[in-house]
Write a protein that holds these residues in place. Structure first.
Motif, mmCIF file in Angstrom:
data_model
loop_
_atom_site.group_PDB
_atom_site.id
_atom_site.type_symbol
_atom_site.label_atom_id
_atom_site.label_comp_id
_atom_site.label_asym_id
_atom_site.label_seq_id
_atom_site.Cartn_x
_atom_site.Cartn_y
_atom_site.Cartn_z
ATOM 1 N N LYS A 225 15.592 -7.431 -16.448
ATOM 2 C CA LYS A 225 15.320 -7.711 -17.866
ATOM 3 C C LYS A 225 13.948 -7.198 -18.299
ATOM 4 O O LYS A 225 13.686 -7.032 -19.495
ATOM 5 N N ALA A 226 13.026 -6.950 -17.333
ATOM 6 C CA ALA A 226 11.658 -6.504 -17.658
ATOM 7 C C ALA A 226 11.561 -5.008 -17.882
ATOM 8 O O ALA A 226 10.488 -4.497 -18.210
ATOM 9 N N ILE A 227 12.635 -4.275 -17.696
ATOM 10 C CA ILE A 227 12.590 -2.825 -17.924
ATOM 11 C C ILE A 227 12.356 -2.561 -19.406
ATOM 12 O O ILE A 227 13.097 -3.060 -20.261
ATOM 13 N N PRO A 228 11.286 -1.768 -19.789
ATOM 14 C CA PRO A 228 11.003 -1.517 -21.215
ATOM 15 C C PRO A 228 12.121 -0.728 -21.885
ATOM 16 O O PRO A 228 12.899 -0.050 -21.222
ATOM 17 N N ALA A 229 12.158 -0.829 -23.217
ATOM 18 C CA ALA A 229 13.201 -0.117 -23.965
ATOM 19 C C ALA A 229 13.078 1.383 -23.793
ATOM 20 O O ALA A 229 14.082 2.094 -23.726
ATOM 21 N N GLU A 230 11.845 1.891 -23.748
ATOM 22 C CA GLU A 230 11.622 3.326 -23.537
ATOM 23 C C GLU A 230 10.690 3.494 -22.342
ATOM 24 O O GLU A 230 9.478 3.694 -22.489
ATOM 25 N N PRO A 231 11.212 3.421 -21.149
ATOM 26 C CA PRO A 231 10.368 3.499 -19.946
ATOM 27 C C PRO A 231 9.769 4.895 -19.767
ATOM 28 O O PRO A 231 10.331 5.894 -20.218
ATOM 29 N N GLU A 232 8.605 4.933 -19.127
ATOM 30 C CA GLU A 232 7.951 6.221 -18.842
ATOM 31 C C GLU A 232 8.451 6.703 -17.473
ATOM 32 O O GLU A 232 8.039 6.218 -16.433
ATOM 33 N N TYR A 233 9.373 7.678 -17.517
ATOM 34 C CA TYR A 233 9.992 8.180 -16.287
ATOM 35 C C TYR A 233 9.069 9.171 -15.587
ATOM 36 O O TYR A 233 8.374 9.960 -16.247
ATOM 37 N N PRO A 234 9.010 9.200 -14.277
ATOM 38 C CA PRO A 234 8.284 10.246 -13.554
ATOM 39 C C PRO A 234 8.999 11.587 -13.750
ATOM 40 O O PRO A 234 10.221 11.660 -13.661
ATOM 41 N N SER A 235 8.230 12.621 -14.065
ATOM 42 C CA SER A 235 8.831 13.928 -14.351
ATOM 43 C C SER A 235 8.935 14.771 -13.080
ATOM 44 O O SER A 235 8.161 14.606 -12.135
ATOM 45 N N GLN A 237 8.510 17.815 -10.575
ATOM 46 C CA GLN A 237 7.405 18.714 -10.285
ATOM 47 C C GLN A 237 7.937 20.012 -9.671
ATOM 48 O O GLN A 237 8.787 19.983 -8.786
ATOM 49 N N SER A 238 7.392 21.131 -10.167
ATOM 50 C CA SER A 238 7.850 22.418 -9.652
ATOM 51 C C SER A 238 7.182 22.715 -8.309
ATOM 52 O O SER A 238 6.086 22.230 -8.018
ATOM 53 N N GLN A 239 7.854 23.526 -7.504
ATOM 54 C CA GLN A 239 7.324 23.890 -6.203
ATOM 55 C C GLN A 239 6.273 24.998 -6.338
ATOM 56 O O GLN A 239 6.220 25.719 -7.338
ATOM 57 N N ALA A 349 0.856 13.139 -7.594
ATOM 58 C CA ALA A 349 0.329 11.792 -7.381
ATOM 59 C C ALA A 349 0.380 10.971 -8.671
ATOM 60 O O ALA A 349 0.711 9.774 -8.642
ATOM 61 N N LYS A 350 0.121 11.617 -9.788
ATOM 62 C CA LYS A 350 0.167 10.923 -11.086
ATOM 63 C C LYS A 350 1.585 10.448 -11.397
ATOM 64 O O LYS A 350 1.795 9.310 -11.829
ATOM 65 N N GLU A 351 2.561 11.350 -11.139
ATOM 66 C CA GLU A 351 3.948 10.959 -11.380
ATOM 67 C C GLU A 351 4.396 9.887 -10.379
ATOM 68 O O GLU A 351 5.245 9.055 -10.683
ATOM 69 N N GLY A 352 3.804 9.908 -9.189
ATOM 70 C CA GLY A 352 4.107 8.883 -8.203
ATOM 71 C C GLY A 352 3.690 7.504 -8.671
ATOM 72 O O GLY A 352 4.361 6.509 -8.387
ATOM 73 N N LEU A 353 2.601 7.430 -9.394
ATOM 74 C CA LEU A 353 2.159 6.146 -9.938
ATOM 75 C C LEU A 353 3.159 5.623 -10.968
ATOM 76 O O LEU A 353 3.435 4.413 -11.032
ATOM 77 N N LYS A 354 3.714 6.527 -11.766
ATOM 78 C CA LYS A 354 4.754 6.121 -12.716
ATOM 79 C C LYS A 354 5.974 5.573 -11.968
ATOM 80 O O LYS A 354 6.586 4.585 -12.371
ATOM 81 N N PHE A 355 6.324 6.255 -10.881
ATOM 82 C CA PHE A 355 7.468 5.829 -10.062
ATOM 83 C C PHE A 355 7.229 4.423 -9.518
ATOM 84 O O PHE A 355 8.106 3.566 -9.580
ATOM 85 N N GLU A 356 6.025 4.192 -8.967
ATOM 86 C CA GLU A 356 5.718 2.893 -8.367
ATOM 87 C C GLU A 356 5.791 1.785 -9.402
ATOM 88 O O GLU A 356 6.256 0.676 -9.115
ATOM 89 N N ALA A 357 5.343 2.060 -10.604
ATOM 90 C CA ALA A 357 5.354 1.030 -11.650
ATOM 91 C C ALA A 357 6.785 0.689 -12.073
ATOM 92 O O ALA A 357 7.098 -0.468 -12.377
ATOM 93 N N LEU A 358 7.665 1.684 -12.071
ATOM 94 C CA LEU A 358 9.018 1.488 -12.577
ATOM 95 C C LEU A 358 9.978 0.959 -11.514
ATOM 96 O O LEU A 358 10.885 0.177 -11.822
ATOM 97 N N ARG A 359 9.795 1.375 -10.246
ATOM 98 C CA ARG A 359 10.758 0.984 -9.212
ATOM 99 C C ARG A 359 10.746 -0.513 -8.942
ATOM 100 O O ARG A 359 11.746 -1.088 -8.511
ATOM 101 N N LYS A 360 9.628 -1.187 -9.191
ATOM 102 C CA LYS A 360 9.544 -2.624 -8.948
ATOM 103 C C LYS A 360 10.466 -3.425 -9.866
ATOM 104 O O LYS A 360 10.781 -4.579 -9.579
ATOM 105 N N LEU A 361 10.929 -2.774 -10.947
ATOM 106 C CA LEU A 361 11.789 -3.458 -11.904
ATOM 107 C C LEU A 361 13.266 -3.261 -11.604
ATOM 108 O O LEU A 361 14.118 -3.889 -12.231
ATOM 109 N N VAL A 362 13.554 -2.352 -10.660
ATOM 110 C CA VAL A 362 14.951 -2.037 -10.349
ATOM 111 C C VAL A 362 15.242 -2.508 -8.926
ATOM 112 O O VAL A 362 14.726 -1.927 -7.960
ATOM 113 N N PRO A 363 16.054 -3.546 -8.747
ATOM 114 C CA PRO A 363 16.280 -4.117 -7.400
ATOM 115 C C PRO A 363 16.773 -3.104 -6.373
ATOM 116 O O PRO A 363 16.348 -3.136 -5.223
ATOM 117 N N SER A 364 17.645 -2.212 -6.773
ATOM 118 C CA SER A 364 18.185 -1.267 -5.798
ATOM 119 C C SER A 364 17.158 -0.247 -5.341
ATOM 120 O O SER A 364 17.342 0.414 -4.325
#
Length: 777
Positions: A225-235, A237-239, A349-364
């Motif tokens: 339920k804590a997932i924001p309406a417009e979450p900031e997704y990690p984008s 990254q090109s190789q 690393a910046k996108e990784g921080l976005k990932f860490e913030a968002l994954r805590k809200l998704v149980p799976s």
């Protein structure tokens, strides 16, 4: 005190059809079998037992002497008896001269299945069973009162139902509070509807608590339920990519040895202090089109400025100056690549921080851990630093030997790219999970239902176990009641015949045929047979139904329940016109049939221990049926016998081995060849042996028997004198019966053919014939 073993049965006959004399023991087992070839006397033995059957039912047997006594009897007399030790079970004394018959039956009720039975009971009535059976059986015991057991069963069932209702009420209450109230589950969800009392009671053991508790699942749902309406997704990254040629060029510059310039050290020092400034100025001066300095605009056309400019140009024009210029360009290129990699690592690393913030809200996704990219990034950065230092060292002294750094930048770059690919995959999965959070929520709802069910059954296991005990006691009472009611068997013979016939018909035919007890008629797929049973049933089905009806009719022979122990069943070839599946069903029925003390028939092997297996005597001329009975232990090996003629007497020999028709035919040919008189079966034996030799030894020459005989006379150079065999070579048979001499000649020629192609079979049969001759002697 132990019961002494029963003595073996003894079969005796004098002048009974083709049997001049027979005095031979059977086994002491309850089931015996006799195999005999056609014309040996098997049917006369069965017919004699049938007369004993009729005598026991007080039927007319006045024609027994005429039907049974041999025409060869000198005085027109004959006899038959079946005894056990010194006790005669049944006997016939026959005198055809004055048409007299004296019969006795002692302690046995004979029930004989033969063509006579089929004709009398079924065939002449077009397979409509006679339901006019008014007799009753006297019970040897009183009916048992079942009221106490019925009351106990009712009490256990009521207590179980009451306990179930109480547990169900508690379950429904907690389902509403926990699953509907807290989890907000849709009541139509399949897993929710499956959380019911029946599923809980079906558990046989107390379940272990789940690894993830109901409370944990509930917390996961709250996190969703804590997932924001417009979450900031990690984008994504090109190789990173590096031109291999650029690094190879750097390695080449480092390996290149350049001699020092002739320009003075003072000028070198000055130019190297700011090489870019001087290079740019000289380039601008060359493109200016005049002799003025591009910076101060003063003339450089005259000394000393002109001389100075020429020294500068000379430096940059020689090898050292060019080499240093290339090294400076290489240093700038490597530095730029290092900066690109550093920026990309920072972006990941910046996108990784976005990932860490968002994954805590998704149980799976909560347990997902991103791989550490710092190690790969540091190794690559250190490699770049080594290259920069090497270029700088080379730039100071182009003539010095500066080897390329021992770093594989491409491998390190590939390793870093693998991390970027892995990060992108995790980013994608998380983004998809967030976008599909509704599916995640449904999955958690299902898990909540299963977890709730396990926790509820675990905490209420004492109540569930109590219901198990009540159900077990109720089942035991029901079984006891069933057994008691079963012992209260009907006294009606008609009802017993119908019940047994129905049981056997179901075993043989499933639902194809059934028996209507009320109308006492056979039905096809529960419908009346419009053409009647006689015109609907196949010959094989008629034999199977006759077999079933015969066993059911055993009740008609019984006057009181103790008589069931006296039944002695006799079967004369119960497999006429049958396919292998029916033959096997007949054999299995003979093996598993049992009769309880109360007279209940069963073909369930599990019932044998609590019932009695009736005495059986099976007579057959079918080697196939005989082999099935012996190999499947329908009949024990010591109870299988072969009826044969030895001189002027008949004998029974234990025949526990497989009966091969080929061996029997070849045995007859050998005996005729050795001097025994040929009979009506000899010609068939000649044909069968020749066909078998042809098919197995020369199938390419044996499309027909005539082809094989022609092959023997032509390509194999056999001299065929026998008129019988020559007729076979033309595909024809005698219009008249062959004479004994012609048959003996045919047997002699067959012996020569078998000598050529199957000598071992011939030797085996000769040994068998010799053994039989010794037994006869």
């Amino acid at each position: 005190m132990s019961t002494p073993p029963k003595p073996p049965l003894q079969l005796k006959a004098i002048c009974l059809g083709p049997v001049a004399k027979l005095d031979a023991p059977l086994s002491k087992n309850a089931r015996n079998m006799i195999y005999a070839r056609n014309g040996t006397g098997k049917s006369f033995i069965t017919r004699a037992l049938r007369y004993l059957d009729m005598y026991g039912q007080q039927s007319d047997i006045s024609d027994a002497a005429f039907s049974l006594v041999s025409e060869e009897s000198v005085d027109g007399r004959g006899s038959f008896s079946l005894a056990q030790g010194t006790t005669a079970l049944g006997s016939l004394t026959l005198d055809n001269g004055n048409s007299s018959v004296t019969a006795t039956c002692t302690d046995r009720i004979f029930h004989v299945f033969s063509d006579d039975f089929v004709h009398a009971e079924l065939r002449q009535n077009d397979y409509d069973m006679d339901g006019n059976i008014a007799s009753e059986i006297t019970l040897d015991q009183d009916n048992i009162d079942t009221k106490d057991v019925e009351k106990r069963l009712e009490t256990k069932q009521k207590d179980s139902a009451k306990s179930r209702l109480q547990l169900q009420s508690l379950l429904e209450k907690q389902k509403s509070e926990e699953l509907v109230g807290k989890v907000s589950i849709n009541r139509q969800l399949r897993e929710f509807r499956e959380v019911g009392i029946d599923r809980l009671i079906a558990l046989r053991e107390q379940p272990s608590l789940p690894e993830r508790s109901f409370k944990t699942v509930l917390n996961d749902l709250d996190a969703l339920k804590a997932i924001p309406a417009e979450p900031e997704y990690p984008s994504e990254q090109s190789q990173l990519a590096v031109d291999p040629d650029s690094l190879r060029a750097v390695d080449s510059l480092l390996s290149q040895i350049t001699s020092p310039s002739t320009v003075s050290e003072h000028i070198k020092t000055l130019l190297e202090s700011n090489p870019k400034f001087f290079e740019t100025g000289l380039e601008m001066l060359g493109h200016g089109g005049d002799d003025n300095c591009p910076f101060c605009k003063q003339s450089v056309a005259h000394p000393p400025a002109k001389d100075r400019i020429e020294l500068y140009l000379a430096y940059f024009a020689d090898a050292e100056g060019k080499h240093k210029a290339q090294l400076r360009a290489a240093w700038s290129s490597v530095k730029a690549l290092r900066s690109t990699v550093s920026d990309r690592v920072a972006s990941v690393a910046k996108e990784g921080l976005k990932f860490e913030a968002l994954r805590k809200l998704v149980p799976s996704q909560r347990s997902v851990i991103l791989p550490d990219i710092s190690g790969a990034a540091s190794s690559l950065d250190a490699s770049f630093e080594s290259y920069l230092q090497a270029i700088q060292t080379k730039g100071t002294s182009p003539s010095a030997n500066v080897p390329p750094p021992e770093h594989d930048i491409f491998s390190l770059l590939d390793k870093l790219n693998l991390h970027i690919v892995a990060y992108n995959a995790y980013f994608g999965k998380l983004s998809a999970a967030v976008r599909q959070s509704d599916d995640e929520r449904k999955s958690l709802h299902r898990e909540a239902c299963l977890t709730f069910s396990v926790e509820f059954s675990h905490s209420n296991w004492a109540d569930i176990a109590a219901i198990h005990l009540l159900d077990h006691e109720a089942a035991a009472a029901e079984a006891e009641l069933k057994a008691l009611k079963k012992s209260q068997v009907s006294t009606s013979v008609k009802e017993r015949v119908a019940q047994t016939f129905e049981l056997l018909i179901s075993s043989f035919f499933g639902t194809k045929y059934s028996f209507d007890r009320t109308a006492f008629v056979l039905r096809r797929e529960s419908k009346k047979m419009a053409r009647g049973a006689s015109r609907t049933l196949s010959d094989g089905e008629k034999t199977a139904i006759a077999f079933c009806y015969f066993l059911a009719c055993a009740h008609k022979k019984v006057k009181q329940t103790s008589d069931y122990a006296k039944l002695f069943f006799v079967f004369d070839d119960p497999i006429t016109s049958m396919s292998y599946d029916f033959v096997f069903s007949i054999a299995q029925t003979l093996k598993n049939i049992s009769i309880s003390n109360a007279g209940d028939f069963s073909i369930n092997p599990a019932d044998i221990g609590g019932a009695r297996r009736p005495e059986l005597l099976v007579l057959t001329h079918s080697s196939y049926f005989y082999n099935i009975c012996v190999t499947n232990r329908i009949i024990e090996k010591e109870s299988a016998f072969f009826l044969y003629k030895a001189g002027n007497v008949h004998k029974l020999a234990n025949r526990a081995k497989y009966v091969a028709p080929f061996e029997e035919h070849l045995k007859e040919i050998v005996e005729v060849h050795s001097g025994r008189e040929a009979n009506h079966t000899t010609g068939n034996a000649v044909r069968c042996v020749l066909e078998a030799i042809g098919r197995f030894c020369h199938p390419d020459k044996s499309e027909s028997l005539s082809d094989f005989v022609k092959f023997l006379a032509g390509e194999e150079n056999f001299t065929i004198k026998s008129v019988l065999i020559n007729n076979l070579s033309h595909g024809t048979y005698y219009d008249e019966t062959p004479s004994p001499e012609e048959l003996q000649e045919a047997c002699s020629e067959v012996i020569l053919i078998v000598e050529r192609y199957a000598r071992g079979q011939l030797e085996l049969v000769r040994l068998m014939s010799s053994a039989n001759a010794n037994m006869a002697a």
